[in-house]
Design a protein around this motif. Sequence first.
Motif, short mmCIF file in Angstrom:
data_model
loop_
_atom_site.label_atom_id
_atom_site.label_comp_id
_atom_site.label_asym_id
_atom_site.label_seq_id
_atom_site.Cartn_x
_atom_site.Cartn_y
_atom_site.Cartn_z
N ALA A 139 47.43 -3.28 -24.41
CA ALA A 139 47.52 -2.93 -25.83
C ALA A 139 47.89 -4.15 -26.67
O ALA A 139 47.39 -4.33 -27.78
CB ALA A 139 48.53 -1.81 -26.04
N VAL A 140 48.75 -5.00 -26.13
CA VAL A 140 49.13 -6.23 -26.84
C VAL A 140 47.95 -7.18 -26.89
O VAL A 140 47.65 -7.76 -27.94
CB VAL A 140 50.35 -6.89 -26.17
CG1 VAL A 140 50.65 -8.26 -26.80
CG2 VAL A 140 51.56 -5.99 -26.27
N ARG A 141 47.24 -7.34 -25.76
CA ARG A 141 46.05 -8.21 -25.75
C ARG A 141 45.00 -7.71 -26.73
O ARG A 141 44.39 -8.50 -27.46
CB ARG A 141 45.47 -8.30 -24.34
CG ARG A 141 46.38 -9.02 -23.35
CD ARG A 141 45.66 -9.36 -22.04
NE ARG A 141 44.94 -8.26 -21.43
CZ ARG A 141 45.46 -7.41 -20.55
NH1 ARG A 141 46.73 -7.51 -20.18
NH2 ARG A 141 44.73 -6.45 -20.02
N GLY A 142 44.82 -6.39 -26.79
CA GLY A 142 43.85 -5.82 -27.74
C GLY A 142 44.26 -6.05 -29.18
O GLY A 142 43.44 -6.38 -30.03
N ALA A 143 45.57 -5.90 -29.46
CA ALA A 143 46.07 -6.15 -30.82
C ALA A 143 45.91 -7.62 -31.18
O ALA A 143 45.56 -7.96 -32.32
CB ALA A 143 47.53 -5.72 -30.93
N ALA A 144 46.14 -8.52 -30.22
CA ALA A 144 45.97 -9.96 -30.45
C ALA A 144 44.52 -10.28 -30.76
O ALA A 144 44.22 -11.03 -31.71
CB ALA A 144 46.46 -10.75 -29.25
N ASP A 145 43.60 -9.72 -29.99
CA ASP A 145 42.16 -9.93 -30.25
C ASP A 145 41.76 -9.41 -31.62
O ASP A 145 41.07 -10.09 -32.37
CB ASP A 145 41.31 -9.25 -29.17
CG ASP A 145 41.24 -10.05 -27.88
OD1 ASP A 145 41.44 -11.28 -27.92
OD2 ASP A 145 40.97 -9.43 -26.83
N LEU A 146 42.20 -8.20 -31.94
CA LEU A 146 41.88 -7.62 -33.25
C LEU A 146 42.42 -8.50 -34.38
O LEU A 146 41.71 -8.80 -35.34
CB LEU A 146 42.44 -6.21 -33.37
CG LEU A 146 42.03 -5.48 -34.65
CD1 LEU A 146 41.81 -4.01 -34.37
CD2 LEU A 146 43.03 -5.66 -35.76
N TYR A 147 43.67 -8.94 -34.25
CA TYR A 147 44.27 -9.78 -35.28
C TYR A 147 43.45 -11.06 -35.48
O TYR A 147 43.13 -11.43 -36.61
CB TYR A 147 45.72 -10.11 -34.90
CG TYR A 147 46.34 -11.12 -35.83
CD1 TYR A 147 46.76 -10.75 -37.10
CD2 TYR A 147 46.48 -12.44 -35.45
CE1 TYR A 147 47.32 -11.67 -37.97
CE2 TYR A 147 47.04 -13.37 -36.31
CZ TYR A 147 47.45 -12.99 -37.57
OH TYR A 147 47.99 -13.91 -38.42
N LEU A 148 43.11 -11.75 -34.38
CA LEU A 148 42.36 -13.00 -34.50
C LEU A 148 40.98 -12.78 -35.12
O LEU A 148 40.53 -13.59 -35.94
CB LEU A 148 42.25 -13.69 -33.15
CG LEU A 148 43.56 -14.25 -32.59
CD1 LEU A 148 43.34 -14.86 -31.22
CD2 LEU A 148 44.16 -15.26 -33.54
N HIS A 149 40.32 -11.70 -34.74
CA HIS A 149 39.01 -11.41 -35.34
C HIS A 149 39.14 -11.10 -36.83
O HIS A 149 38.28 -11.49 -37.63
CB HIS A 149 38.31 -10.27 -34.58
CG HIS A 149 37.67 -10.73 -33.32
ND1 HIS A 149 38.32 -10.72 -32.12
CD2 HIS A 149 36.44 -11.24 -33.08
CE1 HIS A 149 37.53 -11.21 -31.19
NE2 HIS A 149 36.39 -11.54 -31.74
N GLU A 150 40.20 -10.43 -37.22
CA GLU A 150 40.41 -10.16 -38.65
C GLU A 150 40.72 -11.43 -39.42
O GLU A 150 40.27 -11.60 -40.55
CB GLU A 150 41.52 -9.12 -38.85
CG GLU A 150 41.09 -7.72 -38.51
CD GLU A 150 39.88 -7.24 -39.31
OE1 GLU A 150 39.83 -7.46 -40.54
OE2 GLU A 150 38.98 -6.66 -38.70
N VAL A 151 41.47 -12.34 -38.81
CA VAL A 151 41.73 -13.64 -39.46
C VAL A 151 40.41 -14.38 -39.66
O VAL A 151 40.14 -14.92 -40.74
CB VAL A 151 42.73 -14.48 -38.64
CG1 VAL A 151 42.79 -15.92 -39.14
CG2 VAL A 151 44.12 -13.84 -38.69
#
Length: 194
Positions: free
Chosen positions: A101-113
Amino acid sequence: MTESPEPHVRQLDARSLRGLAHPLRIRLLDALRFGGPATASQLAAKLGESSGATSYHLRQLAEYGFVEDAPDRGKGRERWWKAAQRGLRFDDALLTDPDPAVRGAADLYLHEVATTQTRDVSTWLGNRGTWPEEWSRVWDMSSWTLRLTPEQTRELVGKMHELLDTYRDRASDEDLPGAEQVRIHTHAFPIRTE
């Protein structure tokens, strides 16, 4: 919350990242960081969202400490919000966290940036004609391809950040004639050419 070496810059950790990793929350936080305090209704109009959605996500951002009340603003029932920190720092270790879940949140955050940075450049290109002539002569959209080792890349990124930091104090004078907020995006990543 982990302390950042820079004042007013928040180090993202697993808990805070889960509270931020939503496209609308990231956009709301950016709107407050770069546009100043606002109400949920004002943000809804600016971002093309419903005020119910912006209200809900602002409360979530507040729960995780990203935004806070701006009590010096507004009258009566209007609730004004402001960003709690000037910036965010992302820890690459979040990408390899044992919790998926943390890895997924990190990926989502970077893609949004990355999406936000692309939107910023596209908005500039679409609106550059509305800016004074002097701004049309100083913008940049460069692309360099260098052959570097990981160590050289780390050194280059560090030097770029050091250079930008030398402008931070100079840029804080809001009364400087002709000064505007200037977004600086840097990207450094390997590519395959075959």
